[in-house]
Design an enzyme around this catalytic site. Structure first.
Site: not given
Ligand code: GAR
Length: 204
Positions: A109, A111, A138, A147
């Site tokens: 994942n 994060h 991360s 997480d």
């Molecule tokens: C990203 O910033 C990712 O790190 C976060 O969601 C966004 C997705 O963006 N993920 C989380 O918060 C998971 N806990 P994207 O759809 O443009 O890749």
């Protein structure tokens, strides 16, 4: 050296990390290949991007299904596409304990924080409120706790005095796009080496 590691990307929204993972092969020869992009949100923009890249997609709404039932459906897709590693990329749905156990050590994942800081949502606002000098992202192995799994790699982003959650999120997102493909590549390279050496081993 045998084939590339078969990766499924799961997402729920915009899909910019999927884009970075898919485009990485233009600048490197990654040890992974994306064999499926799946979503719990059939209208997710990330699925549109996936189709543009010519990647197979699968989507099913999780509404009206309990978590275990939905994850069984995801699991079935993973197996029918012979997926070896699952990369969560903005997949905003908790995985059931059974699913995580079945895929133990093979779900990554990304994060948007420097874990173990700021698990969960709203990470950039929390980093700003805390007066942190750095934010970041991360890549970690997914375990049953949210997480919480072992961190494989992080990238730091300096917080500027004029940052708000949006400006900070934009810079962290750029760092995510650098970090995730490299980390997934390294992870799959190691997995492939282990796989190849066990194939060659006596009794393997
Ligand atoms: C990203 O910033 C990712 O790190 C976060 O969601 C966004 C997705 O963006 N993920 C989380 O918060 C998971 N806990 P994207 O759809 O443009 O890749």
């Amino acid at each position: 050296m045998t084939d590339k590691v078969r990766v499924a990307v799961l997402l729920s929204g915009r899909g910019s990390n999927l884009e970075a993972l898919a485009e990485y092969k233009r600048i490197a020869d990654p040890a992974y290949e994306i064999v499926l992009v799946g979503s719990n949100v059939p209208e997710a923009r990330g699925l549109v991007l996936a189709r543009r890249f010519g990647l197979p997609t699968w989507a099913e709404s999780h509404k009206d299904m309990d978590r275990a039932e939905f994850d069984e459906s995801v699991d079935k897709q993973m197996r029918s596409h012979q997926v070896e590693v699952i990369a969560l990329a903005g997949y905003m749905r908790l995985l059931s304990a059974d699913f995580v156990r079945a895929w133990e050590g093979r779900i990554l994942n990304i994060h948007p924080s420097l874990l173990p800081l700021y698990k969960g949502l709203d990470t950039h606002r929390r980093a700003l409120l805390a007066g942190d000098e750095y934010a970041g992202c991360s890549v970690h192995v997914v375990t049953e706790e949210l997480d919480d799994g072992p961190v494989l790699a992080q990238a730091r982003v300096r917080i500027e005095p004029r940052d708000d959650p949006e400006t900070l999120a934009a810079r962290v997102l750029e760092a995510e796009h650098q970090l995730y493909p490299r980390t997934l590549d390294d992870f799959c390279r190691a997995l492939r080496l282990a796989r190849d050496s066990s194939v060659g081993a006596p009794g393997g």
